[in-house]
Scaffold this motif. Sequence first.
Motif, PDB file in Angstrom:
ATOM      1  N   THR A 100       0.841  -1.197   0.000  1.00 19.53           N
ATOM      2  CA  THR A 100       0.000   0.000   0.000  1.00 19.53           C
ATOM      3  C   THR A 100       0.883   1.256   0.000  1.00 19.53           C
ATOM      4  O   THR A 100       2.114   1.176   0.094  1.00 19.53           O
ATOM      5  N   ALA A 101       0.212   2.425  -0.059  1.00 21.18           N
ATOM      6  CA  ALA A 101       0.931   3.699  -0.026  1.00 21.18           C
ATOM      7  C   ALA A 101       1.123   4.205   1.402  1.00 21.18           C
ATOM      8  O   ALA A 101       1.760   5.254   1.604  1.00 21.18           O
ATOM      9  N   ASN A 125       8.790  -3.178   1.657  1.00 21.15           N
ATOM     10  CA  ASN A 125       7.782  -2.976   0.624  1.00 21.15           C
ATOM     11  C   ASN A 125       7.665  -4.206  -0.277  1.00 21.15           C
ATOM     12  O   ASN A 125       8.616  -4.976  -0.442  1.00 21.15           O
ATOM     13  N   ASP A 131       3.021  -4.773  -5.701  1.00 22.74           N
ATOM     14  CA  ASP A 131       2.918  -3.425  -5.142  1.00 22.74           C
ATOM     15  C   ASP A 131       1.680  -2.704  -5.703  1.00 22.74           C
ATOM     16  O   ASP A 131       1.526  -2.550  -6.919  1.00 22.74           O
ATOM     17  N   LYS A 132       0.812  -2.296  -4.771  1.00 21.72           N
ATOM     18  CA  LYS A 132      -0.445  -1.597  -5.084  1.00 21.72           C
ATOM     19  C   LYS A 132      -1.351  -2.400  -6.025  1.00 21.72           C
ATOM     20  O   LYS A 132      -2.201  -1.837  -6.736  1.00 21.72           O
ATOM     21  N   LYS A 133      -1.207  -3.716  -6.000  1.00 22.79           N
ATOM     22  CA  LYS A 133      -2.036  -4.599  -6.833  1.00 22.79           C
ATOM     23  C   LYS A 133      -2.863  -5.593  -6.001  1.00 22.79           C
ATOM     24  O   LYS A 133      -3.537  -6.449  -6.580  1.00 22.79           O
ATOM     25  N   ASP A 135      -5.905  -5.819  -3.796  1.00 17.94           N
ATOM     26  CA  ASP A 135      -7.084  -5.021  -3.437  1.00 17.94           C
ATOM     27  C   ASP A 135      -7.682  -5.415  -2.088  1.00 17.94           C
ATOM     28  O   ASP A 135      -8.297  -4.581  -1.409  1.00 17.94           O
ATOM     29  N   LYS A 180      -4.652  -3.127  -0.040  1.00 15.04           N
ATOM     30  CA  LYS A 180      -5.302  -1.822   0.096  1.00 15.04           C
ATOM     31  C   LYS A 180      -6.388  -1.807   1.174  1.00 15.04           C
ATOM     32  O   LYS A 180      -6.624  -0.776   1.808  1.00 15.04           O
TER      33      LYS A 180
END
Length: 212
Positions: A100-101, A125, A131-133, A135, A180
């Motif tokens: 996530t961010a 990370n 990364d950011k995939k 959900d 996320k």
Amino acid sequence: MSMLTPPGMGGQYRITGDKYPRMRRNRGRRRIVLAVVASVAALGLVGWGTLQLIDVFTGGGDRASAAAAAGCGKSPSPSASPVRAVPEPGQITVNVLNATARSGLAKDTADALKKRGFKIGEVGNATKAYDKKVDGPGLVLGAKTAVDAALPVLATQLAGAETKTDTRAKPAEVDLILGKAFKALAKEKDADKALTTLARPEPTPSATKKGC
């Protein structure tokens, strides 16, 4: 004529002494009674034998049906489930990776897992592949040989986590990739209960007999 002379004998016969003739019952009547009793007994035996034959060929008749109905009315008995050999948290090394961010998420989660007995490996990370995939709340990633071992054990710590395998060789080393939708790990008491259920599945009711 003597007083001991039977009437109608005209005095031709006299009974002397102190003994009298013994009166005998009719033998013919006795034979009839015995014949009737024997006939009744024979009819009873024939009837009983007929009922036994009917019972044999019908498989017990109403009694069998009643017994079957009584058995159907009973609740199915649970069948015991065997205890699964799953690893303890201390036997599993977890790499906590943040997809996530939000910063600091991996470190906080790793500290919480360490308190619950897991070994902690890499903390950082996620790779570009994830990364950011992710959900959902998270992804539990490990070897194919860890499907029934380390992967489900770690998955008990995060409700809704997805499980996936890769080509790694170490079954005791798994990745926890935070997604996320991640907010927090499962409550410790809920995670402990899930671990207990994983090791000792609840007994399942036995199948109901056909015909019930």
